[in-house]
Design an enzyme around this catalytic site. Structure first.
Site, PDB file in Angstrom:
ATOM      1  N   HIS A  21      14.778  -1.564   5.754  1.00 27.67           N
ATOM      2  CA  HIS A  21      16.658  -2.000   4.443  1.00 27.67           C
ATOM      3  C   HIS A  21      18.081  -2.511   5.696  1.00 27.67           C
ATOM      4  O   HIS A  21      17.655  -2.381   7.226  1.00 27.67           O
ATOM      5  CB  HIS A  21      17.382  -0.307   4.073  1.00 27.67           C
ATOM      6  CG  HIS A  21      18.239  -0.616   3.099  1.00 27.67           C
ATOM      7  ND1 HIS A  21      18.919  -0.470   3.842  1.00 27.67           N
ATOM      8  CD2 HIS A  21      18.117  -0.169   2.280  1.00 27.67           C
ATOM      9  CE1 HIS A  21      20.409  -1.016   2.314  1.00 27.67           C
ATOM     10  NE2 HIS A  21      19.599  -0.313   1.710  1.00 27.67           N
TER      11      HIS A  21
ATOM     12  N   GLU B  89      16.130  -7.543  -1.595  1.00 25.56           N
ATOM     13  CA  GLU B  89      18.180  -7.068  -1.466  1.00 25.56           C
ATOM     14  C   GLU B  89      18.759  -8.183  -1.066  1.00 25.56           C
ATOM     15  O   GLU B  89      19.167  -7.543   0.699  1.00 25.56           O
ATOM     16  CB  GLU B  89      17.775  -5.589  -0.707  1.00 25.56           C
ATOM     17  CG  GLU B  89      16.982  -4.767  -1.483  1.00 25.56           C
ATOM     18  CD  GLU B  89      17.560  -3.588  -1.656  1.00 25.56           C
ATOM     19  OE1 GLU B  89      18.328  -2.508  -2.659  1.00 25.56           O
ATOM     20  OE2 GLU B  89      17.974  -2.904  -0.093  1.00 25.56           O
TER      21      GLU B  89
HETATM   22  P1  13P Z   1      23.854  -0.357  -3.869  1.00 23.29           P
HETATM   23  O1  13P Z   1      23.223  -0.479  -5.307  1.00 23.29           O
HETATM   24  O2  13P Z   1      24.771   0.805  -4.262  1.00 23.29           O
HETATM   25  O3  13P Z   1      23.856  -1.595  -4.302  1.00 23.29           O
HETATM   26  O4  13P Z   1      22.798  -0.040  -2.961  1.00 23.29           O
HETATM   27  C1  13P Z   1      21.667  -0.878  -2.608  1.00 23.29           C
HETATM   28  C2  13P Z   1      20.780  -0.512  -1.787  1.00 23.29           C
HETATM   29  O5  13P Z   1      21.197  -0.841  -0.811  1.00 23.29           O
HETATM   30  C3  13P Z   1      19.600   0.253  -2.408  1.00 23.29           C
HETATM   31  O6  13P Z   1      18.167  -0.363  -1.419  1.00 23.29           O
END
Ligand code: 13P
Length: 261
Positions: free
Chosen positions: A101, A174
């Site tokens: 992540h 992401e």
């Molecule tokens: P948010 O939905 O709070 O933007 O976070 C996304 C995330 O990092 C999921 O791993």
């Protein structure tokens, strides 16, 4: 011949990050269990703090909700203070594990060499699905390097990983600049990035393995309102949700929306 569009099952994964302690996790997991009773339109998973994995596993028994962890270490066992192995996660009841992540890459300086070793360890258990996070930073986006960054991250993370049988690997796109901001990226931009990811996976694993074993999901400020734009994208297998997954009701609305056929 399998086709990509035959992958109809959607994955909706809640990343609770370090937001909830044990008692709060237990209470939210109970709410999720109630809310999702009878929900069979997609694969739902929650990833709580490691502290609450075993208790959450107990609560989720008898529900369709799967359990995931937020990290793992690449060795089986031994003198690795503070770390947890893939087998230990399996023993705790996990089916998924989030790897690499961007918050770990930022705050703990995790890199794709380490993420690669973690993927390898996870795949070797044959019992866990890695959710491998990739995504560009704002600077990389501004300087038009997104496509290169995504392909490079995938290559570093996955080159040389053997993918067999039914092993699933989920790639979570992401974009760092969309996480926790309240504003998701435009659905068309997500679709474009997912297409780049799909093509890179074709290069790395071939179309057959890609179609059968890989899934691509999006994460970054998804909420019940903006989710609608992500529903009919061609290369969208689901969502990784942070903030909005801390409310059972919000998350349920997101899950319902994304699994609408
Ligand atoms: P948010 O939905 O709070 O933007 O976070 C996304 C995330 O990092 C999921 O791993």
């Amino acid at each position: 011949m399998e086709h990509y569009f035959m992958k109809t099952k959607k994955y909706i994964i809640a990343n609770w990050k370090m937001n909830l302690g044990l008692a709060q996790t237990v209470s939210l997991a109970k709410e999720f269990k109630k809310k999702f009773a009878g929900f069979n339109r997609g694969e739902v998973a929650v990833c709580p703090t490691v502290l609450a994995l075993t208790e959450t596993a107990e609560i989720l028994k008898g529900s369709g909700i799967k359990l995931g962890a937020q990290n793992v270490f690449w060795e089986d066992k031994g003198a690795y203070t503070g770390e947890i192995s893939a087998d230990m996660l399996v023993e705790a009841g996990c089916r998924y594990v989030i790897l690499g992540h961007s918050e770990r890459r930022k705050h703990l300086f995790e890199n794709y060499e380490e993420i690669h070793k973690k993927i390898r360890a996870v795949v070797e258990t044959e019992k866990l699905t890695p959710v491998v996070c990739i995504g560009e930073s704002l600077e990389e986006k501004k300087s038009d390097r997104r496509d290169f960054v995504l392909v490079d991250q995938l290559q570093q993370a996955l080159s040389g990983i053997d993918v067999f049988g039914e092993q699933e690997i989920i790639i979570a796109y992401e974009p760092i600049w969309a996480i926790g901001t309240g504003t998701a990226i435009e659905p068309a931009e997500a679709e474009y990035a997912h297409k780049i990811i799909k093509l890179a996976l074709n290069d790395l694993f071939g179309m057959r393995v890609n179609n059968k074993n890989f899934r691509i999901i999006y994460g970054g400020s998804i909420n019940p309102k903006n989710v609608k734009g992500f529903v009919n994208l061609e290369n969208m297998d689901g969502l990784l949700v942070g903030g909005a997954s801390l409310q059972a009701d919000e998350f349920y609305k997101i899950a319902k929306a994304i699994t609408k056929q």
